[in-house]
Design a protein around this motif. Structure first.
Motif, PDB file in Angstrom:
ATOM      1  N   LEU A  94       0.828  -1.211   0.000  1.00  0.00           N
ATOM      2  CA  LEU A  94       0.000   0.000   0.000  1.00  0.00           C
ATOM      3  C   LEU A  94       0.860   1.258   0.000  1.00  0.00           C
ATOM      4  CD1 LEU A  94      -2.731  -1.162   2.536  1.00  0.00           C
ATOM      5  CD2 LEU A  94      -3.106  -0.645   0.113  1.00  0.00           C
TER       6      LEU A  94
ATOM      7  N   VAL B   6      -7.369   5.818  -4.026  1.00  0.00           N
ATOM      8  CA  VAL B   6      -7.907   4.453  -3.977  1.00  0.00           C
ATOM      9  C   VAL B   6      -9.430   4.465  -3.855  1.00  0.00           C
ATOM     10  CG1 VAL B   6      -5.823   3.380  -3.068  1.00  0.00           C
ATOM     11  CG2 VAL B   6      -7.476   4.341  -1.475  1.00  0.00           C
TER      12      VAL B   6
ATOM     13  N   CYS C 251      -5.357  -5.293  -4.710  1.00  0.00           N
ATOM     14  CA  CYS C 251      -5.226  -3.973  -5.340  1.00  0.00           C
ATOM     15  C   CYS C 251      -4.980  -4.157  -6.836  1.00  0.00           C
ATOM     16  CB  CYS C 251      -4.065  -3.186  -4.728  1.00  0.00           C
ATOM     17  SG  CYS C 251      -4.195  -2.945  -2.941  1.00  0.00           S
TER      18      CYS C 251
ATOM     19  N   VAL D 258     -12.211   1.980  -2.631  1.00  0.00           N
ATOM     20  CA  VAL D 258     -12.193   0.779  -1.780  1.00  0.00           C
ATOM     21  C   VAL D 258     -13.588   0.160  -1.722  1.00  0.00           C
ATOM     22  CG1 VAL D 258     -11.546  -0.168   0.460  1.00  0.00           C
ATOM     23  CG2 VAL D 258     -10.406   1.894  -0.393  1.00  0.00           C
TER      24      VAL D 258
ATOM     25  N   VAL E 200      -9.180  -1.058  -4.698  1.00  0.00           N
ATOM     26  CA  VAL E 200      -8.811  -1.922  -3.574  1.00  0.00           C
ATOM     27  C   VAL E 200     -10.040  -2.728  -3.187  1.00  0.00           C
ATOM     28  CG1 VAL E 200      -7.958  -2.037  -1.212  1.00  0.00           C
ATOM     29  CG2 VAL E 200      -7.096  -0.262  -2.754  1.00  0.00           C
TER      30      VAL E 200
ATOM     31  N   THR F 289      -6.567   3.404  -8.218  1.00  0.00           N
ATOM     32  CA  THR F 289      -6.389   1.993  -7.867  1.00  0.00           C
ATOM     33  C   THR F 289      -7.651   1.480  -7.188  1.00  0.00           C
ATOM     34  OG1 THR F 289      -3.987   2.170  -7.632  1.00  0.00           O
ATOM     35  CG2 THR F 289      -5.052   0.358  -6.477  1.00  0.00           C
TER      36      THR F 289
ATOM     37  N   GLY G  68      -3.035   4.875  -1.441  1.00  0.00           N
ATOM     38  CA  GLY G  68      -2.734   3.599  -0.802  1.00  0.00           C
ATOM     39  C   GLY G  68      -1.942   3.747   0.484  1.00  0.00           C
TER      40      GLY G  68
END
Length: 637
Positions: free
Chosen positions: A32, A39, A83, A41, A95, A93, A290
């Motif tokens: 991370l 990110v 990820c 999530v 996650v 990204t 991250g």
């Protein structure tokens, strides 16, 4: 690039240590730390053996990854992380968090499920709750964790007053989107003979009952909590993907072996999640990457293990402190590197000032991009102090380099004069004229030489001063000169010395004034970027308030339609309080900005006064030097 790091397979993020306590996997945190992109999530929770991992693998664009199980035992333990590059948002990204199944009878700690659910809520920007069959009272009872959220999450730091309504309002501003997925759904989506959507099915299941009886309140509690805590919610239903026999090898089945309707439902689910899931935010509207996500997970787990309740405000304060300190280091490192790259000593004052200004501005921008919740701008001020200290070092190095170059150059140019002096050439009749001719040639050659730097005039002044006694001795020894000529020569030498002193003093004054302009420019750039940052934070406050207000208004409308006027009135009171809070926060920011402007005005006045005093001291020093010089010149007479 580190920010585009790929994980070929999932990795455990949070697990149980040998002592049974929750623990963050340090290897996962390292991964991370390398993700500098924002990110998104997505976490999934639900009872064990309900097919959570299968959905998450599809979101990752894979058939295999998170472990699927075909037995009655739960395979996923703790919280697992995957990820991957976000397929629909460039530079982001995705996650994915797959959590341990809730309700596993083999667990020893009854609080374990509560903390897994709480962590999934705290860490995600979209929360998927996965269940089987239908949304009925039994499924609501299994979602009792929602009713306990206010007991396991604090909004405000210790010492600050907190109530349930404050929890609702504060938490909504960054609460995850809520998606309820119902697996193996076999019913028709109809109510009273009328076809309904999946969302309408969910809202019907969340309708409250009227009354104050205990059983009514128990019935309403989980529904009310879902409505309060998850104002943005969505529902998806899935038929069984394959035959009972094929379910044990589900992850290896080709699309042709799956029910077409299931694939259609799955595609609709994935498209919605990837399209609508937002970047994970902290309380206050700060988007996280991250690295911050890893620190956030560590903070929440450490708090839980210590026996305390995770606190949103404490987490933000801790992260802000760490990020702001790191932002100082990053900004300073950038400034130092750029200065070293662009400067070749010696360099002229104006050029050095321009390079410093550009590097300082870029370093401050870099700091601003990373920093957040910098109370009273103390971290920004620290960066300014450290940059100023380094700039002072650069100025000193520029001067010393210039001084060394000038001294070496004068030594080389006057080497022939030194030999003549040593050999007594200048001590003969007519020697003074030859001495002055050679010295003039040395001075002219020195002045013609380029790239000497900022100390040229001062070093030349020192050189000429060091030759005064030498020249006086030669004048006295030259028998060709009359007393009048000797007096005129001494006067001329004194005049040349005075002229050079003034040049050196002018150069010192010019450098001092440029330094003061540098300081003033730094302050102005600092103010400009602070104002921009405060405006950005004010905009985030407005966005948070508007988002929460919209959610509350929608819920109020539903309550009024269902006849819950009392609850709708209470909701209106919450909205009024929310507006006041938002306004107060904006006013506080404006007050901080006003105080900073007043502080800046005071600083400018003090610096102006200091400048006047410095100039007066300088003039007094010049008057004293002139008086002393005149006394020295008058002494021989």
């Amino acid at each position: 690039m580190a920010s585009e790091m790929l994980m070929e397979e999932p990795m455990c993020l949070i697990h149980n240590s040998t002592s049974g306590a929750l623990q963050v996997n340090s290897q996962a945190v390292k991964i991370l730390e390398g993700i500098t992109q924002p990110v998104v999530v997505v976490a999934i929770v639900g009872m064990y053996r309900t097919g959570k991992s299968y959905l998450m693998n599809f979101l990752a664009g894979k058939r295999k990854g998170f472990l699927l199980g075909s037995t009655i035992q739960s395979h996923t333990k703790g919280i697992w992380m995957w990820c991957v590059p976000h397929p629909g948002k460039r530079g982001h990204t995705l996650v994915l968090l797959d959590t341990e199944g809730l309700g596993d009878v083999e667990k020893d700690d009854p609080k374990h499920d509560t903390w897994i659910f709480t962590l999934a809520v705290l860490l995600s920007s979209t929360l998927v709750y996965n269940s089987k069959g239908t949304i009925d009272q039994d499924s609501m009872n299994k979602l009792h964790f929602v009713s306990e959220l206010s007991e396991h999450i604090k909004v405000k730091a210790d010492g600050e007053e907190e109530d349930d309504s404050a929890f609702d309002t504060e938490y909504i501003s960054f609460f995850p989107k809520f998606i309820w997925t119902v697996r193996d759904f076999t019913l028709d989506l109809e109510i009273d003979g009328k076809e309904v959507t999946e969302d309408e099915y969910l809202e019907r299941a969340l309708m409250l009952k009227k009354g104050r009886k205990r059983e009514v309140m128990e019935y309403n509690l989980p529904r009310q909590c879902i409505r309060d805590y998850f104002p943005t919610r969505k529902c998806f239903v899935f038929i069984r993907p394959a035959s009972e026999r094929d379910m044990k090898q589900l992850e290896s089945l080709p699309d042709s072996a799956l029910q077409p309707e299931f694939l259609e439902q799955l595609d609709k689910f994935c498209q919605y999640v990837l399209r609508e899931s937002k970047v994970k935010m902290l309380k206050g509207g700060h988007h996280i990457n991250g690295r911050i996500f890893g620190m956030l997970a560590q903070n929440y787990v450490d708090t839980i293990v210590s026996g305390k309740v995770p606190c949103l405000e404490n987490a933000v304060t801790m992260l802000a402190t760490k990020e702001n300190e790191a932002a100082i280091k990053e900004g300073l490192a950038y400034y130092v590197a750029q200065m070293e790259e662009q400067i070749v000593f010696p360099v002229e004052v104006a050029v050095l000032s321009e390079i410093h200004g550009n590097c300082e501005k870029a370093a401050l921008q870099l700091f601003m991009q990373r920093s957040f919740k910098d109370e009273d701008q103390k971290h920004q001020e620290q960066l300014a102090i450290e940059i100023n200290e380094h700039y002072g070092t650069v100025l000193s190095k520029n001067k010393s380099t210039s001084q060394q170059i000038c001294q070496t150059l004068l030594a080389q140019l006057s080497a022939d004069m030194a030999k003549k002096l040593q050999n007594g050439v200048y001590m003969q009749p007519g020697g003074h004229e030859l001495y002055m001719k050679d010295q003039k040639q040395v001075l002219e050659s020195f002045q013609r030489t380029p790239n000497k730097g900022v100390m040229a005039e001062q070093v030349l002044e020192q050189f000429m001063d060091s030759k005064k006694a030498e020249a006086a001795t030669i004048v006295t020894a030259d028998k060709m000169l009359t007393d009048v000529q000797k007096s005129l020569a001494a006067e001329k030498a004194s005049g040349e010395q005075l002229k050079q002193q003034r040049k050196a003093e002018e150069e010192r004054r010019r450098q001092l004034e440029q330094r003061m302009r540098d300081v003033e420019r730094s302050h102005q750039e600092d103010i400009r970027q602070v104002e921009a940052k405060m405006e950005e934070e004010a905009a985030k406050i407005r966005q948070e308030t508007d988002k929460t207000m919209q959610c509350k208004l929608k819920e109020q409308e539903k309550l009024l339609q269902q006849g819950f006027t009392e609850r709708a009135r209470e909701l209106q009171e919450e909205m009024d309080r929310l507006q006041k809070q938002g306004k107060a926060r904006e006013e506080k920011l404006q007050q901080q900005l006003h105080e900073r402007e007043e502080k800046e005005k005071q600083r400018q006045q003090e610096e102006h006064q200091q400048e006047i005093e410095e100039k007066e001291k300088q003039r007094q020093h010049e008057r004293e030097e002139t008086r002393d010089r005149r006394k020295g010149e008058a002494a021989p007479a």
